[in-house]
Design an enzyme around this catalytic site. Structure first.
Site, PDB file in Angstrom:
ATOM      1  N   ALA A 271      44.215  40.187  32.770  1.00 27.45           N
ATOM      2  CA  ALA A 271      45.431  39.687  32.127  1.00 27.45           C
ATOM      3  C   ALA A 271      46.007  38.423  32.751  1.00 27.45           C
ATOM      4  CB  ALA A 271      46.505  40.778  32.149  1.00 27.45           C
ATOM      5  N   ALA A 272      45.756  38.165  34.022  1.00 25.45           N
ATOM      6  CA  ALA A 272      46.404  37.032  34.690  1.00 25.45           C
ATOM      7  C   ALA A 272      46.007  35.708  34.030  1.00 25.45           C
ATOM      8  CB  ALA A 272      46.022  37.018  36.169  1.00 25.45           C
ATOM      9  N   PRO A 273      46.948  34.771  33.951  1.00 20.78           N
ATOM     10  CA  PRO A 273      48.305  34.774  34.523  1.00 20.78           C
ATOM     11  C   PRO A 273      49.381  35.400  33.650  1.00 20.78           C
ATOM     12  CG  PRO A 273      47.841  32.626  33.611  1.00 20.78           C
ATOM     13  CD  PRO A 273      46.594  33.434  33.412  1.00 20.78           C
ATOM     14  N   GLY A 274      48.997  36.008  32.533  1.00 24.61           N
ATOM     15  CA  GLY A 274      49.961  36.776  31.758  1.00 24.61           C
ATOM     16  C   GLY A 274      50.483  36.134  30.496  1.00 24.61           C
ATOM     17  N   ASP A 294      44.435  43.380  36.261  1.00 23.07           N
ATOM     18  CA  ASP A 294      43.678  42.253  36.805  1.00 23.07           C
ATOM     19  C   ASP A 294      43.099  42.652  38.154  1.00 23.07           C
ATOM     20  OD1 ASP A 294      43.403  39.194  35.906  1.00 23.07           O
ATOM     21  OD2 ASP A 294      43.337  39.299  38.092  1.00 23.07           O
ATOM     22  N   ASP A 339      40.181  39.695  27.691  1.00 27.44           N
ATOM     23  CA  ASP A 339      40.013  38.255  27.933  1.00 27.44           C
ATOM     24  C   ASP A 339      39.018  38.128  29.085  1.00 27.44           C
ATOM     25  OD1 ASP A 339      40.254  35.555  27.995  1.00 27.44           O
ATOM     26  OD2 ASP A 339      42.355  35.494  28.557  1.00 27.44           O
ATOM     27  N   CYS A 392      37.284  31.770  27.078  1.00 25.57           N
ATOM     28  CA  CYS A 392      37.551  30.334  26.935  1.00 25.57           C
ATOM     29  C   CYS A 392      36.247  29.574  27.189  1.00 25.57           C
ATOM     30  CB  CYS A 392      38.671  29.871  27.857  1.00 25.57           C
ATOM     31  SG  CYS A 392      38.440  30.270  29.598  1.00 25.57           S
TER      32      CYS A 392
END
Length: 451
Positions: A271-274, A294, A339, A392
């Site tokens: 999850a970071a950075p949120g 995370d 992610d 990404c």
């Protein structure tokens, strides 16, 4: 009458912190990345911590990121100016000259200031005897600047500003589009904001920005706002209250694709950075519980900081996504956003150092990690639930090929199409980086069959 300096005064002066030299700090960051393998995310904040002025922090970042974008060309041009390489203890001066050449070619900093500040940096770098070399090389490059700008480079890594292995992968995957991807990667990234729809409409946010003299435009049907000129976002109206956040246009799709409903229990993996955690909560305030996981505790601190700024609540777990039984409470989730860790080849313009830190062999290893996490997380999804897989990256091995293999191996996993061409043979939505648009991103939406 001349007075001898007081030894006590000398001791006090020696104990005072010396003023920072921005060019010396830039050289230190550059060498930390290209020689020591540190990421810009590790090296730059340490250097910026020495500056209170946001303008100094911004210039330091511009120089360091700019050098990383232009590294092969700058390095080639610099080596042609040197009679012998700067190695060993002198290696830091190579970084200083790279920073100076970048400023001469690509910024509006006056040439005399670039040369003078670079020469002064020799003192901060404990190399006062090298002042003459730095002065001579930079002045010579200043005189030849037009030639340096117009010079044609034949070798692909120098010409395209991309390592050969990555260029080959882009050309194989996108034979018609690879040059556009390269051009977008080499450009300055646009600054995207995300409006917090739970407190204001996007139109209201843009009106507030306009009143503050900030030119901004809505993009797409969601919450995205494009700023015409990058700025200090902390000074934007409502930013510190959580009314606005920084998030790329492509990354903002995740909250729309997951389609959370009131009462859903939602899991954000890696999850970071949120940013996506917060966006899902803004998008659907009636989520019953948001759980964010995370691997690194320090990165989870960033998630909590973002939650606190916006005034949101989530349950945070520090744990390995590939071993969920170490942190999972055995209660399944209605929605999961994965992610996945990836090559970040879709966000090179934001992380240009990754071009030089990443290796070709890393892609297969990352694909294996992604597969392990996907297989491990799938049991946490309720029957009838939705999982959105995101990266990404623009590389098929991490994206469409990854999901295609998972669908073949997982009988209760079904593709929930995002668009018309989203089919099992080439599943998901691949977004490529656009010079004036979003970053490179990939999404696939999967549903779990009812038992």
């Amino acid at each position: 009458m001349n007075r001898r300096p007081n030894s006590n005064n000398r001791s006090r002066n020696q104990g005072r912190p010396q003023p920072r030299n921005l060019r010396a700090d830039a050289a230190t960051v550059i060498i930390a990345v290209i020689d020591q393998g540190q990421s810009m995310g590790q090296a730059l904040p340490k250097a910026q911590a020495g500056y209170a002025d946001g303008r100094d922090k911004g210039l330091l970042a511009e120089i360091c990121y700019g050098v990383m974008r232009q590294l092969p060309q700058l390095d080639t041009q610099l080596r042609r100016q040197l009679s012998q390489p700067l190695n060993g203890k002198k290696r830091i001066l190579h970084g200083l000259l790279l920073a100076g050449l970048y400023q001469l070619k690509h910024t509006r900093v006056p040439a005399h200031a670039v040369v003078a500040e670079s020469v002064n940096a020799c003192l901060a770098l404990r190399a006062p005897g090298m002042k003459g070399l730095i002065n001579g090389v930079l002045r010579n490059m200043e005189r030849e600047l037009d030639t340096l700008i117009d010079e044609q480079f034949e070798a692909e890594p120098v010409k395209t500003l991309h390592p050969g292995w990555l260029l080959k992968r882009l050309q194989a995957a996108y034979p018609q589009q690879w040059q556009e991807i390269v051009d977008a990667n080499n450009a300055q990234p646009p600054l995207w904001l995300r409006n917090n729809r739970s407190v204001q409409t996007r139109e209201q946010a843009i009106a507030r920005l306009d009143e503050a003299g900030v030119d901004a435009r809505p993009m797409g049907d969601g919450d995205a706002i494009l700023l015409d000129t990058p700025c200090d976002v902390t000074a934007l109206p409502g930013f510190m209250d959580g009314d606005l956040s920084v998030q790329d246009l492509s990354a903002q799709m995740s909250a729309h694709l997951i389609q959370s409903q009131p009462g859903d229990r939602v899991l954000d993996v890696c999850a970071a950075p949120g940013g996506k955690t917060c966006h899902m909560l803004e998008h659907q305030p009636q989520i019953s519980e948001m759980v964010a996981v995370d691997l690194e505790a320090k990165r989870l601190e960033r998630v909590q900081q973002n939650l606190d700024r916006i005034g949101l609540q989530a349950t945070l777990h520090c744990g390995d996504a590939s071993h969920p039984y170490q942190w999972w409470d055995k209660q399944q989730f209605d929605r999961i956003l994965l992610d996945a860790p990836c090559s970040a080849t879709g966000v090179i313009r934001r992380n240009p150092d990754s071009k030089w830190l990443r290796r070709d062999a890393d892609i297969a290893k990352l694909a294996e990690v992604q597969s392990d996490i996907l297989q491990a997380i799938w049991p946490l999804l309720k029957p009838g639930g939705t999982l959105v897989y995101a990266t990404c990256s623009v590389l098929p091995e991490e994206n469409a090929e990854q999901i295609k293999a998972f669908l073949q191996q997982t009988p209760d996993a079904m593709l929930s199409p995002i668009h018309q061409q989203d089919v099992s043979e080439r599943p998901g939505l691949q977004l490529l980086p656009q010079a004036d648009g979003g970053d490179g991103f990939y999404y696939a939406r999967l549903s779990k069959a009812d038992s």
